[in-house]
Design a protein around this motif. Structure first.
Motif, PDB file in Angstrom:
ATOM      1  N   THR A   1       0.853  -1.195   0.000  1.00 14.06           N
ATOM      2  CA  THR A   1       0.000   0.000   0.000  1.00 14.06           C
ATOM      3  C   THR A   1       0.889   1.245   0.000  1.00 14.06           C
TER       4      THR A   1
ATOM      5  N   GLU B   1       0.792   3.522   2.256  1.00 14.18           N
ATOM      6  CA  GLU B   1       0.973   3.987   3.626  1.00 14.18           C
ATOM      7  C   GLU B   1       1.223   2.783   4.522  1.00 14.18           C
TER       8      GLU B   1
ATOM      9  N   ARG C   1       3.799   7.730   9.827  1.00 13.11           N
ATOM     10  CA  ARG C   1       3.628   8.898   8.971  1.00 13.11           C
ATOM     11  C   ARG C   1       4.833   8.963   8.024  1.00 13.11           C
ATOM     12  N   ILE C   2       4.563   9.098   6.732  1.00 10.40           N
ATOM     13  CA  ILE C   2       5.630   9.233   5.742  1.00 10.40           C
ATOM     14  C   ILE C   2       6.153  10.667   5.807  1.00 10.40           C
TER      15      ILE C   2
ATOM     16  N   VAL D   1       7.178   1.730   0.447  1.00  9.68           N
ATOM     17  CA  VAL D   1       5.740   1.648   0.176  1.00  9.68           C
ATOM     18  C   VAL D   1       5.519   1.388  -1.317  1.00  9.68           C
TER      19      VAL D   1
ATOM     20  N   ALA E   1       9.826   6.939   7.363  1.00 11.54           N
ATOM     21  CA  ALA E   1       8.549   6.915   8.087  1.00 11.54           C
ATOM     22  C   ALA E   1       8.825   6.969   9.592  1.00 11.54           C
TER      23      ALA E   1
ATOM     24  N   SER F   1       3.357   7.413  14.176  1.00  9.38           N
ATOM     25  CA  SER F   1       2.385   8.483  14.425  1.00  9.38           C
ATOM     26  C   SER F   1       2.143   8.589  15.913  1.00  9.38           C
TER      27      SER F   1
END
Length: 111
Positions: free
Chosen positions: A10, A12, A17-18, A82, A107, A110
């Motif tokens: 995917t 993400e 968080r990228i 990703v 990444a 989060s």
């Protein structure tokens, strides 16, 4: 080293968080069948079912292409990939290319 859970098909990664992209990375492997392997696989086709010699060859080629892609991403400073995909092409009879590619990113978890 890029951890397996930080390579995703995917765009993400859940809970991450990228923060930046390093661009496309790839791993390419070109393999041929050996005469012994081709004869053994031919014998397996007589009985039908899974042709384990070819399954093993394909799995090895995919794993090697994946590992080369990850190594390229690590050189760039990425900690995740990703949009990972595989592609395969028969270059000549008995010779196949396996390509593994994706986008190398940085990444972070989060909050």
């Amino acid at each position: 080293m890029i951890e397996r859970h930080l390579v995703s098909t995917t765009l993400e990664i859940p809970s991450y968080r990228i923060e930046g992209s390093f661009g496309i990375v790839r791993g390419i492997v070109v393999r041929s069948r050996s005469v012994v392997g081709a004869v053994g696989a031919s014998l397996q086709t007589i009985f039908g079912g899974n042709i384990t010699l070819y399954t093993s060859l394909c799995e090895r080629a995919r794993r090697d292409a994946y590992e080369r892609m990850v190594a390229e991403a690590e050189v760039l400073g990425a900690n995740a990939i990703v949009g990972m995909r595989y592609d395969a092409t028969e270059i000549a009879r008995g010779i196949s290319e396996v390509l593994c590619y994706g986008t190398a990113v940085h990444a972070s978890r989060s909050p």
